[in-house]
Write a protein that holds these residues in place. Structure first.
Motif, PDB file in Angstrom:
ATOM      1  N   THR B  81       1.003  -1.084   0.018  1.00 43.40           N
ATOM      2  CA  THR B  81       0.072   0.064   0.073  1.00 43.40           C
ATOM      3  C   THR B  81       0.972   1.189  -0.014  1.00 43.40           C
ATOM      4  N   PRO B  82       0.289   2.402  -0.637  1.00 39.36           N
ATOM      5  CA  PRO B  82       1.350   3.553  -0.683  1.00 39.36           C
ATOM      6  C   PRO B  82       1.302   4.283   0.810  1.00 39.36           C
ATOM      7  N   LEU B  83       2.556   4.955   1.012  1.00 38.26           N
ATOM      8  CA  LEU B  83       2.748   5.769   2.006  1.00 38.26           C
ATOM      9  C   LEU B  83       2.911   7.056   1.289  1.00 38.26           C
ATOM     10  N   VAL B  84       2.015   8.109   1.765  1.00 39.20           N
ATOM     11  CA  VAL B  84       1.825   9.214   1.091  1.00 39.20           C
ATOM     12  C   VAL B  84       2.130  10.390   2.004  1.00 39.20           C
ATOM     13  N   ARG B  85       2.598  11.530   1.404  1.00 38.45           N
ATOM     14  CA  ARG B  85       3.036  12.676   2.254  1.00 38.45           C
ATOM     15  C   ARG B  85       1.687  13.662   1.991  1.00 38.45           C
ATOM     16  N   ALA B  86       1.616  14.162   3.227  1.00 41.96           N
ATOM     17  CA  ALA B  86       0.245  14.914   3.322  1.00 41.96           C
ATOM     18  C   ALA B  86       0.619  16.248   3.018  1.00 41.96           C
ATOM     19  N   ARG B  87       1.097  16.600   2.043  1.00 39.18           N
ATOM     20  CA  ARG B  87       1.337  18.292   1.695  1.00 39.18           C
ATOM     21  C   ARG B  87       0.143  19.324   2.007  1.00 39.18           C
ATOM     22  N   ARG B  88      -0.714  18.914   1.582  1.00 37.36           N
ATOM     23  CA  ARG B  88      -1.993  20.069   1.816  1.00 37.36           C
ATOM     24  C   ARG B  88      -2.330  20.252   3.182  1.00 37.36           C
ATOM     25  N   LEU B  89      -2.247  19.030   3.847  1.00 32.49           N
ATOM     26  CA  LEU B  89      -2.510  19.098   5.343  1.00 32.49           C
ATOM     27  C   LEU B  89      -1.505  19.820   6.128  1.00 32.49           C
ATOM     28  N   GLU B  90      -0.368  19.642   5.588  1.00 34.86           N
ATOM     29  CA  GLU B  90       0.719  20.318   6.256  1.00 34.86           C
ATOM     30  C   GLU B  90       0.732  22.058   6.134  1.00 34.86           C
ATOM     31  N   GLN B  91       0.136  22.207   4.688  1.00 36.73           N
ATOM     32  CA  GLN B  91       0.077  23.812   4.496  1.00 36.73           C
ATOM     33  C   GLN B  91      -1.216  24.304   5.243  1.00 36.73           C
ATOM     34  N   TYR B  92      -2.366  23.553   5.254  1.00 35.36           N
ATOM     35  CA  TYR B  92      -3.380  23.818   6.235  1.00 35.36           C
ATOM     36  C   TYR B  92      -3.032  24.205   7.535  1.00 35.36           C
ATOM     37  N   LEU B  93      -2.365  23.356   8.106  1.00 35.26           N
ATOM     38  CA  LEU B  93      -1.970  23.592   9.467  1.00 35.26           C
ATOM     39  C   LEU B  93      -0.663  24.479   9.772  1.00 35.26           C
ATOM     40  N   ASP B  94       0.082  24.788   8.684  1.00 32.09           N
ATOM     41  CA  ASP B  94       1.043  25.951   8.534  1.00 32.09           C
ATOM     42  C   ASP B  94       2.167  25.245   9.399  1.00 32.09           C
ATOM     43  N   THR B  95       2.393  23.920   9.467  1.00 33.71           N
ATOM     44  CA  THR B  95       3.287  23.281  10.275  1.00 33.71           C
ATOM     45  C   THR B  95       4.445  23.049   9.509  1.00 33.71           C
ATOM     46  N   PRO B  96       5.840  23.239  10.219  1.00 27.89           N
ATOM     47  CA  PRO B  96       7.096  22.594   9.462  1.00 27.89           C
ATOM     48  C   PRO B  96       7.121  21.312   9.622  1.00 27.89           C
ATOM     49  N   ALA B  97       6.344  20.498  10.322  1.00 24.11           N
ATOM     50  CA  ALA B  97       6.452  19.049  10.362  1.00 24.11           C
ATOM     51  C   ALA B  97       6.021  18.628   8.690  1.00 24.11           C
ATOM     52  N   LYS B  98       6.696  17.244   8.931  1.00 16.99           N
ATOM     53  CA  LYS B  98       6.217  16.456   7.516  1.00 16.99           C
ATOM     54  C   LYS B  98       5.360  15.648   7.904  1.00 16.99           C
ATOM     55  N   ILE B  99       4.108  15.426   7.570  1.00 17.78           N
ATOM     56  CA  ILE B  99       3.309  14.417   7.520  1.00 17.78           C
ATOM     57  C   ILE B  99       3.080  13.454   6.595  1.00 17.78           C
ATOM     58  N   PHE B 100       3.054  11.928   7.016  1.00 20.75           N
ATOM     59  CA  PHE B 100       2.955  10.840   6.298  1.00 20.75           C
ATOM     60  C   PHE B 100       1.630  10.036   6.651  1.00 20.75           C
ATOM     61  N   TYR B 101       0.917   9.502   5.849  1.00 21.00           N
ATOM     62  CA  TYR B 101      -0.052   8.179   6.149  1.00 21.00           C
ATOM     63  C   TYR B 101       0.168   7.029   5.023  1.00 21.00           C
ATOM     64  N   LYS B 102      -0.089   5.886   5.978  1.00 21.87           N
ATOM     65  CA  LYS B 102       0.153   4.414   5.251  1.00 21.87           C
ATOM     66  C   LYS B 102      -1.420   4.379   4.927  1.00 21.87           C
ATOM     67  N   ASN B 103      -1.571   4.031   3.744  1.00 24.10           N
ATOM     68  CA  ASN B 103      -3.258   3.952   3.329  1.00 24.10           C
ATOM     69  C   ASN B 103      -3.396   2.648   3.240  1.00 24.10           C
ATOM     70  N   GLU B 104      -4.157   2.178   4.359  1.00 25.27           N
ATOM     71  CA  GLU B 104      -4.534   0.669   4.406  1.00 25.27           C
ATOM     72  C   GLU B 104      -5.981   0.568   3.931  1.00 25.27           C
ATOM     73  N   SER B 105      -6.510   1.691   3.361  1.00 25.78           N
ATOM     74  CA  SER B 105      -8.021   1.404   2.754  1.00 25.78           C
ATOM     75  C   SER B 105      -8.098   0.724   1.429  1.00 25.78           C
ATOM     76  N   TYR B 106      -7.370   0.650   0.711  1.00 31.47           N
ATOM     77  CA  TYR B 106      -7.331   0.186  -0.619  1.00 31.47           C
ATOM     78  C   TYR B 106      -7.690  -1.278  -0.767  1.00 31.47           C
ATOM     79  N   SER B 107      -7.758  -2.199   0.589  1.00 31.46           N
ATOM     80  CA  SER B 107      -8.121  -3.656   0.670  1.00 31.46           C
ATOM     81  C   SER B 107      -9.373  -3.490   0.088  1.00 31.46           C
TER      82      SER B 107
END
Lengths: 444, 444
Positions: B81-107
């Motif tokens: 499954t993909p590991l995805v960078r959540a850039r739009r969320l980072e921008q929305y939160l205006d955070t310097p953190a890098k956010i990733f999610y592991k997408n287990e919903s494709y099963s």
């Protein structure tokens, strides 16, 4: 594992241009007509409902049209999508054929529809449009447009057929989650809606009425335009991302498809899938068969004459040259709501009329049988629309078995069935009915 | 596009072994106890309900356990499954953190659960088992097991909590599509069920009752065993495919995670995600924080003592050493049904008790707020369970903003919300309630 069943493209390999089949058609596409003059409609007449860039795409003779970076950035949420070898299905059918499916169900709305919703939202936004309107039946298209509008910060107004609004709340909630406003149609928001309600306060609504409301809303506000989910050339153009990826994936795998199959309602998901392969066939480079599958209950290609007709019941659209069962035809309530449309994309209609596309129609119960078999072999539970393509895949694979042919059969897995489980329930309970088409007497 | 937001592994890179954390725990895991002797339960006592291979996995001291080819072949339908960078969320939160999610919903069932359902079905099949039973509430686990059983030709019997069976038909239909039998519990199929119905013919059912029926069914038939969707060591073992892929994906991207977050009900989805990273932390190689998120309405880790308790209400399971709110605790009807469990995986409980895992709890309304924001930034509509992880991600990202830290925050996107839109509807209608935990008086 013994074999790799999936052909995956990286984001870097996402196609960067859409393919426009208009310059490559075997004969020029007959233009849409202005009903008041019976002459080809002039673009300015459409500016009240569509932005200029989409009108230009509608009539473009450019073979390749750049996909803006902003659209690609949204596409990459779920694209490129996998092309998957259905080995378990092949084994089940005991066929020498090789079966592949292009999985368009991974998009957030769950189907191919955001390929165009996202594009349309972008092009509208670029021209200063603030708000888009559309109609939706069960909600498949409405949720895709809600998703697209949210991606670009546009307001989204969805007129949802009232009976569906009340019976199927979940897609409505999906639209609201992406920030859209959803009203049951007929509504009091438009003059047309109020007129319908005055005559019949209990009116359950129809797609025809909802389209008319959505269009009236768009033409009465400067900040608003209208968006259509299928049929028109620019919509099919956006959908070619599907077939373009598929072409690359087959090239990567060193495989050449022999048969391309898809279900058709307005024609956009299947067109997106097969149009990029049309030049190969027309130039005699490859003898590919294109099979478009529709319901027997709404047999637009198999029984509808190729003629000029309105795109909607209320006669507010231009006249389009297409296979049509007549704009007053109300299809029976089959579960494949996305295939319940009286007309067909002019591009697909032309190719069918020219014998490039082979149309085929099936009954409802047999397509659900195929869908359940597909779920039990390949694991995926498809939308009722997609089930029509699967039934044709079964038949072609069984023909290959009979003829001993190792053909490559590919189909567009256009959407998942998570919102259609009531239909599967009806199938398991023996409550599904089959319908045949009965041409109505022409209305005076 | 400007950046590639997704880290994709090919099927060839699918991990071929699960990771067993048991030999690496900071102290030995306290064994399950036989309630009749209060001594460690002997494996033979479990053979009536589990196949030998799973019992061996439950207590194994092997760090790596081979994943059979047959299981990998089913995993490849949707994995890796993909590991995805959540850039739009980072921008929305205006955070310097890098956010990733592991997408287990494709099963096909839409969550992480088939990672173990498929494995359990295989191991049972291999030992000649013909049929598996289980319980399910809203249907998330039941549909995963139906999928797994279908993959290996096993019969599947699901006891579904009656109120859910009646209110939420769609997951039931999904189970039937994959060939399972589903009965509302309490049912007349078991002695226990008949006893419950005799006392209370209108009984709405509960997970505790359904578990008891499923277990009774399994112990009374030679061809049948029982399957559990979370909590036990072997289930967490199977789920480590998630974290093992994630580790590879981070290595490919040259990124090292600082915070790993997931929601916990029984603990399996989050454990699958973070356990492969535990040795890095324990060996002092990396200062990773592990944050387990639960509902305030069912605060097992944040408020439950670490003690021996039954896994079910009817007291038919062994005693497990785990954080628990007491096996008689019935959590309020929050929408995150998968998190409404009184106990917690012993492995997760131990790591929490040792301070390796940080528990955190949130109310229902605030997690839905986060889920809607996630849908509007990243496009995906998540399951209510997953929303708990997302809320913690928001808080950690905002902490990073406050502290000016560019930490890498990753979470397990455990499932989609297509079957939970009634919950989103309640949220939008202002009908959601928040619940706090009130310890009950001990029952005599």
């Amino acid at each position: 594992m013994s074999e790799d069943n999936k052909i995956i493209l990286s984001s870097r390999e996402l196609p960067r241009k859409w393919y426009n089949v208009l310059p490559d058609l075997p004969k020029p596409a007959p233009p849409p007509l202005d009903p008041s003059t019976q002459q080809p409609i002039t673009p300015d007449k459409l500016l009240a409902i569509f932005p200029e860039s989409l009108i230009m795409q509608e009539v473009s003779s450019e073979r390749w049209i750049d996909i803006p970076e902003e659209i690609l950035n949204i596409y990459t949420i779920w694209r490129p999508t996998p092309l998957v070898r259905a080995r378990r299905l092949e084994q089940y059918l005991d066929t020498p054929a090789k079966i592949f499916y292009k999985n368009e169900s991974y998009s957030p709305p769950g189907s191919h529809k955001p390929n165009t919703a996202v594009a349309q939202a972008y092009f509208n936004k670029k021209e200063g449009v603030k708000r888009l309107t559309t109609e939706t039946g069960a909600g498949q298209w409405g949720s895709a447009l809600a998703f697209g509008c949210n991606a670009f910060g546009l307001e989204c107004m969805v007129y949802m057929v009232k009976i569906s609004y009340e019976q199927k709340p979940y897609r409505r909630v999906l639209m609201e989650t992406w920030g859209a406003n959803v009203v049951p149609s007929p509504s009091t928001k438009t003059k047309f809606g109020r007129e319908v309600l005055e005559k019949d306060p209990e009116c359950l609504g129809s797609l025809g009425i909802a389209i008319s409301e959505a269009i009236e809303d768009a033409v009465t506000r400067d900040d608003t335009k209208y968006s259509l989910g299928s049929v028109l050339n620019h919509v099919l153009l956006h959908q070619t991302i599907v077939g373009l990826e598929t072409k690359k994936q087959f090239e990567m795998a060193g495989v050449e498809p022999d048969v391309l199959i898809g279900c058709v309602g307005g024609g956009s998901n299947y067109a997106g899938f097969f149009l990029p392969f049309v030049p190969l066939k027309l130039e005699g480079k490859r003898d590919i068969r294109f099979i478009a599958v529709e319901p027997k209950a709404c047999p637009t290609l198999t029984k509808g004459p190729y003629t000029y007709d309105f795109g909607d019941t209320a006669e507010t659209t231009p006249l389009l040259k297409m296979h049509s069962l007549g704009h007053n035809f109300i299809p029976p309530g089959i579960h494949a709501g996305g295939l319940r449309y009286h007309g067909m994309a002019p591009i697909v209609s032309l190719l069918c009329d020219e014998g490039i596309v082979e149309p085929r129609a099936y009954h409802q119960i047999e397509v659900f049988e195929s869908a359940v078999t597909f779920a039990r072999t390949e694991g995926l539970v498809c939308a009722p629309e997609t089930a029509h393509a699967i039934k044709a895949v079964f038949d072609e694979a069984l023909r290959c078995k009979k003829e001993g042919k190792e053909e490559v059969i590919a189909f567009n897995y256009s959407g998942h069935g998570f919102f259609d489980l009531a239909a599967y329930d009806a199938y398991f309970s023996g409550k599904l009915q089959d319908y045949d088409y009965e041409p109505r007497k022409k209305q005076g």
